[in-house]
Motif scaffolding. Structure first.
Motif, PDB file in Angstrom:
ATOM      1  N   TYR A 102       0.838  -1.199   0.000  1.00 57.61           N
ATOM      2  CA  TYR A 102       0.000   0.000   0.000  1.00 57.61           C
ATOM      3  C   TYR A 102       0.865   1.238   0.000  1.00 57.61           C
ATOM      4  N   SER A 103       0.326   2.283  -0.628  1.00 60.03           N
ATOM      5  CA  SER A 103       1.055   3.550  -0.698  1.00 60.03           C
ATOM      6  C   SER A 103       0.884   4.282   0.625  1.00 60.03           C
ATOM      7  N   TYR A 104       1.874   5.101   0.947  1.00 59.31           N
ATOM      8  CA  TYR A 104       1.866   5.805   2.227  1.00 59.31           C
ATOM      9  C   TYR A 104       2.129   7.290   1.991  1.00 59.31           C
ATOM     10  N   ASP A 105       1.474   8.113   2.793  1.00 58.59           N
ATOM     11  CA  ASP A 105       1.661   9.562   2.721  1.00 58.59           C
ATOM     12  C   ASP A 105       1.600  10.115   4.141  1.00 58.59           C
ATOM     13  N   ASP A 106       2.688  10.787   4.577  1.00 57.52           N
ATOM     14  CA  ASP A 106       2.733  11.361   5.924  1.00 57.52           C
ATOM     15  C   ASP A 106       1.607  12.360   6.173  1.00 57.52           C
ATOM     16  N   LEU A 107       1.142  13.015   5.133  1.00 61.00           N
ATOM     17  CA  LEU A 107       0.080  14.003   5.292  1.00 61.00           C
ATOM     18  C   LEU A 107      -1.272  13.358   5.593  1.00 61.00           C
ATOM     19  N   GLN A 108      -1.390  12.070   5.340  1.00 63.02           N
ATOM     20  CA  GLN A 108      -2.630  11.338   5.606  1.00 63.02           C
ATOM     21  C   GLN A 108      -2.382  10.218   6.613  1.00 63.02           C
ATOM     22  N   ARG A 109      -1.599  10.505   7.626  1.00 62.46           N
ATOM     23  CA  ARG A 109      -1.154   9.487   8.582  1.00 62.46           C
ATOM     24  C   ARG A 109      -2.314   8.730   9.216  1.00 62.46           C
ATOM     25  N   LEU A 110      -3.331   9.416   9.716  1.00 67.42           N
ATOM     26  CA  LEU A 110      -4.449   8.747  10.375  1.00 67.42           C
ATOM     27  C   LEU A 110      -5.201   7.837   9.411  1.00 67.42           C
ATOM     28  N   ALA A 111      -5.466   8.320   8.212  1.00 71.08           N
ATOM     29  CA  ALA A 111      -6.162   7.504   7.213  1.00 71.08           C
ATOM     30  C   ALA A 111      -5.324   6.286   6.833  1.00 71.08           C
ATOM     31  N   LYS A 112      -4.020   6.452   6.721  1.00 67.47           N
ATOM     32  CA  LYS A 112      -3.153   5.341   6.341  1.00 67.47           C
ATOM     33  C   LYS A 112      -3.024   4.329   7.472  1.00 67.47           C
ATOM     34  N   GLU A 113      -3.046   4.784   8.722  1.00 68.54           N
ATOM     35  CA  GLU A 113      -3.036   3.848   9.852  1.00 68.54           C
ATOM     36  C   GLU A 113      -4.326   3.024   9.866  1.00 68.54           C
ATOM     37  N   THR A 114      -5.447   3.649   9.550  1.00 67.53           N
ATOM     38  CA  THR A 114      -6.723   2.943   9.465  1.00 67.53           C
ATOM     39  C   THR A 114      -6.699   1.946   8.317  1.00 67.53           C
ATOM     40  N   GLU A 115      -6.137   2.357   7.175  1.00 71.76           N
ATOM     41  CA  GLU A 115      -6.032   1.455   6.032  1.00 71.76           C
ATOM     42  C   GLU A 115      -5.149   0.253   6.373  1.00 71.76           C
ATOM     43  N   GLU A 116      -4.054   0.499   7.067  1.00 70.49           N
ATOM     44  CA  GLU A 116      -3.144  -0.584   7.461  1.00 70.49           C
ATOM     45  C   GLU A 116      -3.855  -1.573   8.377  1.00 70.49           C
ATOM     46  N   ALA A 117      -4.609  -1.089   9.347  1.00 76.51           N
ATOM     47  CA  ALA A 117      -5.355  -1.970  10.254  1.00 76.51           C
ATOM     48  C   ALA A 117      -6.376  -2.801   9.480  1.00 76.51           C
ATOM     49  N   ARG A 118      -7.055  -2.178   8.521  1.00 68.72           N
ATOM     50  CA  ARG A 118      -8.032  -2.894   7.701  1.00 68.72           C
ATOM     51  C   ARG A 118      -7.353  -3.971   6.855  1.00 68.72           C
ATOM     52  N   LEU A 119      -6.184  -3.649   6.298  1.00 67.67           N
ATOM     53  CA  LEU A 119      -5.453  -4.634   5.498  1.00 67.67           C
ATOM     54  C   LEU A 119      -5.018  -5.823   6.348  1.00 67.67           C
ATOM     55  N   TYR A 120      -4.554  -5.570   7.585  1.00 66.96           N
ATOM     56  CA  TYR A 120      -4.182  -6.677   8.473  1.00 66.96           C
ATOM     57  C   TYR A 120      -5.401  -7.540   8.803  1.00 66.96           C
ATOM     58  N   ASN A 121      -6.557  -6.914   9.035  1.00 67.79           N
ATOM     59  CA  ASN A 121      -7.782  -7.685   9.290  1.00 67.79           C
ATOM     60  C   ASN A 121      -8.143  -8.539   8.080  1.00 67.79           C
ATOM     61  N   ASP A 122      -8.022  -7.973   6.876  1.00 63.94           N
ATOM     62  CA  ASP A 122      -8.281  -8.732   5.657  1.00 63.94           C
ATOM     63  C   ASP A 122      -7.330  -9.922   5.531  1.00 63.94           C
ATOM     64  N   MET A 123      -6.060  -9.711   5.874  1.00 66.37           N
ATOM     65  CA  MET A 123      -5.080 -10.791   5.778  1.00 66.37           C
ATOM     66  C   MET A 123      -5.379 -11.890   6.796  1.00 66.37           C
ATOM     67  N   ARG A 124      -5.838 -11.521   7.997  1.00 61.47           N
ATOM     68  CA  ARG A 124      -6.238 -12.531   8.988  1.00 61.47           C
ATOM     69  C   ARG A 124      -7.425 -13.341   8.478  1.00 61.47           C
ATOM     70  N   SER A 125      -8.385 -12.664   7.868  1.00 58.42           N
ATOM     71  CA  SER A 125      -9.545 -13.370   7.309  1.00 58.42           C
ATOM     72  C   SER A 125      -9.111 -14.325   6.202  1.00 58.42           C
ATOM     73  N   GLU A 126      -8.178 -13.890   5.378  1.00 62.21           N
ATOM     74  CA  GLU A 126      -7.655 -14.753   4.318  1.00 62.21           C
ATOM     75  C   GLU A 126      -6.950 -15.970   4.917  1.00 62.21           C
ATOM     76  N   ALA A 127      -6.207 -15.767   6.008  1.00 60.44           N
ATOM     77  CA  ALA A 127      -5.519 -16.873   6.680  1.00 60.44           C
ATOM     78  C   ALA A 127      -6.535 -17.863   7.258  1.00 60.44           C
ATOM     79  N   VAL A 128      -7.630 -17.356   7.823  1.00 60.15           N
ATOM     80  CA  VAL A 128      -8.681 -18.240   8.347  1.00 60.15           C
ATOM     81  C   VAL A 128      -9.264 -19.072   7.220  1.00 60.15           C
TER      82      VAL A 128
END
Length: 170
Positions: A125-151
């Motif tokens: 995923y692309s990252y931008d310091d100016l959108q830190r909060l949005a990117k942290e939320t996106e990262e958390a969502r991606l990790y949740n998606d990866m856990r679901s894929e692992a399940v």
């Protein structure tokens, strides 16, 4: 015949062809056992997700190993974030997220566990310091998606156990 009728006829023919070849939507296959005990060694996040999925498939998840037909061990759950690219001024532009968990299986009455298998997912995923909060939320969502894929991958391995051996899921 007008265009709408042709389109409708083509759609019906496609659906008939898919049905004739045995096509069906992919779902969660049912495991070949009715009860399981999940041992979690550093993998509590995915263990909760897997427990819900197993229960939804009609499998009873037992709190203790006694009476369980299958024993499933989850260990070494890890998340990593690797830098993929930097901008000209040295700022991170892209990350790779990695999620891993190790799985071992043992059927009741057998002394040996299956060989440990690592289930892994990766996302960029692309990252931008100016959108830190949005990117942290996106990262958390991606990790949740990866856990679901692992399940889903673990459930596929469990459904492959119909031959009666924990090593049957390759």
């Amino acid at each position: 015949m007008n265009f709408a009728h042709c389109r409708h006829l083509l759609l019906v023919c496609c659906m008939a062809a898919l049905t004739a070849c045995g096509f069906h939507l992919r779902g969660v296959a049912e495991p070949a056992f009715k009860s399981v005990h999940i041992e979690q060694h550093g993998a509590s996040t995915i263990a909760r997700n897997l427990q819900r999925t197993l229960q939804g498939s009609g499998v009873q998840v037992l709190p203790a190993p006694q009476g369980a037909e299958m024993h499933l061990e989850l260990s070494d759950e890890q998340t990593r974030r690797n830098i993929l690219s930097l901008s000209g001024d040295g700022r991170v532009r892209e990350y790779e997220l990695v999620y891993q968990v190790t799985v071992r299986l043992r059927q009741d009455g057998e002394a040996l566990w299956s060989a440990p298998r690592t289930v892994e997912s990766r996302r960029d995923y692309s990252y931008d310091d100016l959108q830190r909060l949005a990117k942290e939320t996106e990262e958390a969502r991606l990790y949740n998606d990866m856990r679901s894929e692992a399940v889903r991958e673990i459930m596929r391995q469990l459904s492959a156990l119909r031959s009666g051996r924990p090593g049957a899921a390759h």
